[in-house]
Design an enzyme around this catalytic site. Structure first.
Site, PDB file in Angstrom:
ATOM      1  N   PHE A 241     -16.438 -10.665 -20.937  1.00  0.00           N
ATOM      2  CA  PHE A 241     -15.869 -11.040 -19.648  1.00  0.00           C
ATOM      3  C   PHE A 241     -15.116  -9.830 -19.083  1.00  0.00           C
ATOM      4  O   PHE A 241     -14.722  -8.928 -19.824  1.00  0.00           O
ATOM      5  CB  PHE A 241     -14.924 -12.240 -19.807  1.00  0.00           C
ATOM      6  CG  PHE A 241     -15.493 -13.536 -19.294  1.00  0.00           C
ATOM      7  CD1 PHE A 241     -16.826 -13.846 -19.448  1.00  0.00           C
ATOM      8  CD2 PHE A 241     -14.678 -14.463 -18.662  1.00  0.00           C
ATOM      9  CE1 PHE A 241     -17.353 -15.043 -18.987  1.00  0.00           C
ATOM     10  CE2 PHE A 241     -15.185 -15.662 -18.183  1.00  0.00           C
ATOM     11  CZ  PHE A 241     -16.538 -15.957 -18.354  1.00  0.00           C
TER      12      PHE A 241
ATOM     13  N   GLN B 264      -5.263 -15.114  -6.961  1.00  0.00           N
ATOM     14  CA  GLN B 264      -6.544 -14.542  -7.357  1.00  0.00           C
ATOM     15  C   GLN B 264      -7.690 -15.101  -6.518  1.00  0.00           C
ATOM     16  O   GLN B 264      -7.840 -16.319  -6.374  1.00  0.00           O
ATOM     17  CB  GLN B 264      -6.825 -14.843  -8.832  1.00  0.00           C
ATOM     18  CG  GLN B 264      -8.124 -14.233  -9.334  1.00  0.00           C
ATOM     19  CD  GLN B 264      -8.285 -14.395 -10.831  1.00  0.00           C
ATOM     20  OE1 GLN B 264      -8.685 -15.455 -11.296  1.00  0.00           O
ATOM     21  NE2 GLN B 264      -7.966 -13.362 -11.588  1.00  0.00           N
TER      22      GLN B 264
ATOM     23  N   HIS C  76     -11.538 -15.275  -6.715  1.00  0.00           N
ATOM     24  CA  HIS C  76     -12.668 -15.056  -7.618  1.00  0.00           C
ATOM     25  C   HIS C  76     -13.731 -14.284  -6.847  1.00  0.00           C
ATOM     26  O   HIS C  76     -14.051 -14.628  -5.707  1.00  0.00           O
ATOM     27  CB  HIS C  76     -13.231 -16.396  -8.100  1.00  0.00           C
ATOM     28  CG  HIS C  76     -14.120 -16.275  -9.289  1.00  0.00           C
ATOM     29  ND1 HIS C  76     -15.378 -15.708  -9.220  1.00  0.00           N
ATOM     30  CD2 HIS C  76     -13.956 -16.636 -10.591  1.00  0.00           C
ATOM     31  CE1 HIS C  76     -15.940 -15.739 -10.422  1.00  0.00           C
ATOM     32  NE2 HIS C  76     -15.092 -16.291 -11.265  1.00  0.00           N
TER      33      HIS C  76
ATOM     34  N   LEU D  31     -17.787 -22.269  -7.218  1.00  0.00           N
ATOM     35  CA  LEU D  31     -17.694 -21.113  -8.098  1.00  0.00           C
ATOM     36  C   LEU D  31     -19.046 -20.707  -8.688  1.00  0.00           C
ATOM     37  O   LEU D  31     -19.841 -21.543  -9.093  1.00  0.00           O
ATOM     38  CB  LEU D  31     -16.719 -21.429  -9.239  1.00  0.00           C
ATOM     39  CG  LEU D  31     -16.123 -20.220  -9.956  1.00  0.00           C
ATOM     40  CD1 LEU D  31     -15.293 -19.398  -8.997  1.00  0.00           C
ATOM     41  CD2 LEU D  31     -15.273 -20.683 -11.122  1.00  0.00           C
TER      42      LEU D  31
ATOM     43  N   GLU E  74     -18.076 -16.263 -13.871  1.00  0.00           N
ATOM     44  CA  GLU E  74     -18.102 -14.897 -14.370  1.00  0.00           C
ATOM     45  C   GLU E  74     -19.094 -14.754 -15.517  1.00  0.00           C
ATOM     46  O   GLU E  74     -19.527 -13.644 -15.837  1.00  0.00           O
ATOM     47  CB  GLU E  74     -16.699 -14.485 -14.822  1.00  0.00           C
ATOM     48  CG  GLU E  74     -16.548 -13.015 -15.123  1.00  0.00           C
ATOM     49  CD  GLU E  74     -15.098 -12.601 -15.271  1.00  0.00           C
ATOM     50  OE1 GLU E  74     -14.843 -11.643 -16.023  1.00  0.00           O
ATOM     51  OE2 GLU E  74     -14.219 -13.226 -14.637  1.00  0.00           O
TER      52      GLU E  74
ATOM     53  N   ARG F 294     -11.192  -9.045 -12.123  1.00  0.00           N
ATOM     54  CA  ARG F 294     -11.543  -9.831 -10.944  1.00  0.00           C
ATOM     55  C   ARG F 294     -10.965  -9.258  -9.658  1.00  0.00           C
ATOM     56  O   ARG F 294     -11.597  -9.331  -8.601  1.00  0.00           O
ATOM     57  CB  ARG F 294     -11.077 -11.282 -11.135  1.00  0.00           C
ATOM     58  CG  ARG F 294     -11.911 -12.030 -12.156  1.00  0.00           C
ATOM     59  CD  ARG F 294     -11.438 -13.442 -12.367  1.00  0.00           C
ATOM     60  NE  ARG F 294     -12.356 -14.144 -13.254  1.00  0.00           N
ATOM     61  CZ  ARG F 294     -12.231 -15.415 -13.598  1.00  0.00           C
ATOM     62  NH1 ARG F 294     -11.198 -16.124 -13.148  1.00  0.00           N
ATOM     63  NH2 ARG F 294     -13.107 -15.990 -14.396  1.00  0.00           N
TER      64      ARG F 294
ATOM     65  N   HIS G  12      -9.056 -18.852  -5.785  1.00  0.00           N
ATOM     66  CA  HIS G  12      -9.396 -19.427  -7.077  1.00  0.00           C
ATOM     67  C   HIS G  12      -8.200 -19.821  -7.939  1.00  0.00           C
ATOM     68  O   HIS G  12      -8.132 -20.941  -8.436  1.00  0.00           O
ATOM     69  CB  HIS G  12     -10.271 -18.427  -7.840  1.00  0.00           C
ATOM     70  CG  HIS G  12     -10.752 -18.890  -9.171  1.00  0.00           C
ATOM     71  ND1 HIS G  12     -11.450 -20.078  -9.340  1.00  0.00           N
ATOM     72  CD2 HIS G  12     -10.657 -18.339 -10.418  1.00  0.00           C
ATOM     73  CE1 HIS G  12     -11.757 -20.234 -10.614  1.00  0.00           C
ATOM     74  NE2 HIS G  12     -11.275 -19.202 -11.290  1.00  0.00           N
TER      75      HIS G  12
ATOM     76  N   ARG H 125      -5.317 -12.415 -13.350  1.00  0.00           N
ATOM     77  CA  ARG H 125      -5.703 -13.142 -14.569  1.00  0.00           C
ATOM     78  C   ARG H 125      -7.072 -12.698 -15.045  1.00  0.00           C
ATOM     79  O   ARG H 125      -8.012 -12.596 -14.247  1.00  0.00           O
ATOM     80  CB  ARG H 125      -5.724 -14.653 -14.300  1.00  0.00           C
ATOM     81  CG  ARG H 125      -6.224 -15.461 -15.490  1.00  0.00           C
ATOM     82  CD  ARG H 125      -6.189 -16.942 -15.193  1.00  0.00           C
ATOM     83  NE  ARG H 125      -7.151 -17.350 -14.189  1.00  0.00           N
ATOM     84  CZ  ARG H 125      -8.440 -17.597 -14.420  1.00  0.00           C
ATOM     85  NH1 ARG H 125      -8.941 -17.446 -15.637  1.00  0.00           N
ATOM     86  NH2 ARG H 125      -9.248 -17.995 -13.446  1.00  0.00           N
TER      87      ARG H 125
END
Length: 539
Positions: free
Chosen positions: A111, A233, A235, A245, A248, A279, A342, A376
């Site tokens: 990730f 954040q 996304h 969404l 990721e 991100r 997000h 994050r």
């Protein structure tokens, strides 16, 4: 209604807290359907945990701090990385099933922003698997009562004297039944806020409709500290035009981003990590490509057509089905994606025991701030729900063992409810509340989203103050609940804007066009409390 522990929220953090204190009388109050209206059930990507001997707590800690722009609460990060593995194994005990490798070890995918493949998963529906297991396990506890379609509108807080000192103490909360309009209190010895974030203050968001920032607002009004509220954040990859969404995990499995010129543009923004950059970096890159005319229909392409079709159907099953519904076969053609609101890195300031600055009030999950700093890492949020949900539940349980006189607040609560009921009787004139909410959302998107500057932030503040001053037409419980939501959205938006104005630098998710560089003098946190925002520098 009186209980030992009151948990406000309907997602993974609330469920984990309930399991931890299920031996007591527990009331869970969820604004929607419990387990189905929070963000956990929608989370797709995975859960970060150090499970491989080649990985380490030090690496996970370092990745999280670096990703967060070094303004994370170090103690909270330490708690997360050291407790995530055990809580992950607890999820298996609760009945959750996660992907494993051919050698029967837990499968872990890469990730963004991580130096090791530590993201555990269940296909691309990890959150759904988690909440299913948690809810099934909760059935073991007979003393847990669940209230659904129930909106928390006020925390019951009073000043008490203990050991010669005056302090604020929480005794539960007042709720609105969203189906029949009843307003009533739930008195509790200890209260846990697990209400999630506030993505719905933006028009394009991955968040469900309930996430308007209620937890932030009702806590702040009682004097609870909020930290890092400027850090929102976006996304990088939402399904174009919908906010739905695109996990990721797509990039983790090898998905490639390119613009209308078929250029793999991430090489210009992070040539080392490319699509697996953090991100904030990927979101700003996509935003920049669109702004400079290299986007396609207001987005960019995300392509997995080079992957084996079996890999897509097995590991990206939800994405395959999601795009199939709109006529796109991601095995054969690229997805169109754009950033979407997000996650709130900011929230209620807690210590490592999930305690707030009000006695008897705990917070966990996205409503709590400090852990993620300025940005994050994907996979840390699901871990956060379990690590801090268990801690909040355990400490709320212990707090409920104390002798607490709840009766002292009965009169003031009844007076508050009577006063509120008078405003519920309705207004024959005023503005349509939905139009005002849309106006607020569009204002936040235009001036307080991925790219910000002083003029835009001040314009947003003026517009939101105008919205706050407008009278609302009330005709029934739905309008009334939306009026309350609007008031919460206004309050949260103003705190976000004022915090963003004060942070005169760019760091993580907070990008200021007029201050594009990170300023070491700003290495610290903005804490909002009692109408003021204070800066606390990190040495």
């Amino acid at each position: 209604m009186i209980t030992d522990v009151l948990i406000i929220g309907g997602g993974g953090a609330a469920a984990r807290a309930a399991i931890e204190c299920g031996q007591k009388n527990v009331v869970i109050a969820s604004k929607g359907l419990f387990g189905k209206s929070g963000c956990t059930v929608m989370a797709e990507g995975g859960y970060n945990a150090v499970l491989n001997e080649k990985d380490s707590f030090e690496k996970h800690y370092s990745d999280t701090m670096k990703g967060g722009g070094y303004i994370n609460d170090k103690k909270l990060v330490d708690v997360l990385v050291k407790n995530a593995p055990n809580e992950f194994k607890n999820l298996e005990k609760f009945g959750c099933i996660f992907d494993r490798s051919e050698s029967a070890e837990f499968a872990q995918r890469p990730f963004g922003g991580q130096s090791f493949n530590r993201t555990c998963y269940s296909g691309d529906r990890t959150g759904h698997e988690m909440i299913a297991g948690l809810m099934e396990y909760l059935n073991k506890f007979e003393r847990i009562k669940i209230l659904e379609d129930t909106m928390a509108i006020k925390l019951i807080v009073d000043e008490v004297e203990e050991n010669g000192k005056k302090l604020k103490k929480c005794f539960g909360a007042v709720f609105l039944d969203l189906l029949n309009g009843d307003i009533y209190p739930v008195y509790a010895k200890s209260t846990i806020l697990a209400t999630g974030g506030a993505g719905q203050i933006y028009p394009i968001t991955s968040n469900p409709k309930q996430k308007v920032g209620d937890g932030f607002a009702i806590a702040y009004r009682e004097g609870v500290e909020l930290v890092d509220m400027e850090m929102v954040q976006f996304h990088p990859t939402g399904m174009l035009g919908t906010g739905i969404l695109v996990t990721e995990a797509v990039r983790g499995e090898g998905g490639i981003l390119y613009n209308k010129n078929k250029e793999r543009f991430m090489k210009n923004y992070d040539s080392k990590r490319m699509e697996l950059s953090t991100r904030d970096v990927v979101a700003k890159a996509i935003y920049n490509e669109i702004q400079e005319g290299r986007g396609i229909d207001g987005g960019v392409y995300l392509d997995v057509t080079h992957l084996e079709p079996e890999v897509i159907k097995e590991k990206l099953e939800t994405m395959f089905s999601q795009f199939k519904l709109v006529g796109v076969d991601i095995r054969k053609e690229p997805m169109k994606v754009a950033p979407t609101a997000h996650h709130f890195m900011g929230g209620i300031k807690i210590n490592e025991d999930c305690e707030t600055n009000i006695s008897g009030l705990f917070a966990c999950g996205e409503v709590a701030g400090g852990l993620h700093g300025a940005n994050r890492l994907g996979g840390n949020a699901l871990a956060e729900t379990q690590v801090f949900g268990s801690i909040a539940g355990r400490n709320a349980l212990n707090y409920a063992e104390e002798k607490i006189d709840i009766s002292k607040v009965y009169d003031s609560v009844e007076k508050y409810i009577e006063k509120l009921k008078n405003t519920f009787k309705g207004s024959n004139s005023g503005n349509n509340v939905y139009s005002l909410i849309d106006e607020l959302k569009n204002t936040m998107w235009d001036f307080v989203s991925i790219s910000r500057d002083e003029n835009g932030l001040k314009t947003a503040l003026e517009k939101i103050n105008e919205i706050a001053g407008k009278k609302v037409l009330i005709n029934g419980v739905v309008d009334f609940s939306k009026k309350l939501e609007l008031e919460n959205m206004v309050l949260v938006s103003k705190i976000v804007i004022n915090s963003a104005l004060l942070r005169k630098e760019s760091r993580g998710a907070h990008f200021r066009n007029d201050y594009p560089k990170t300023n070491e003098e700003c290495t610290g946190n903005f804490v909002a409390v009692d109408g003021k925002i204070n800066f606390v520098k990190i040495e």
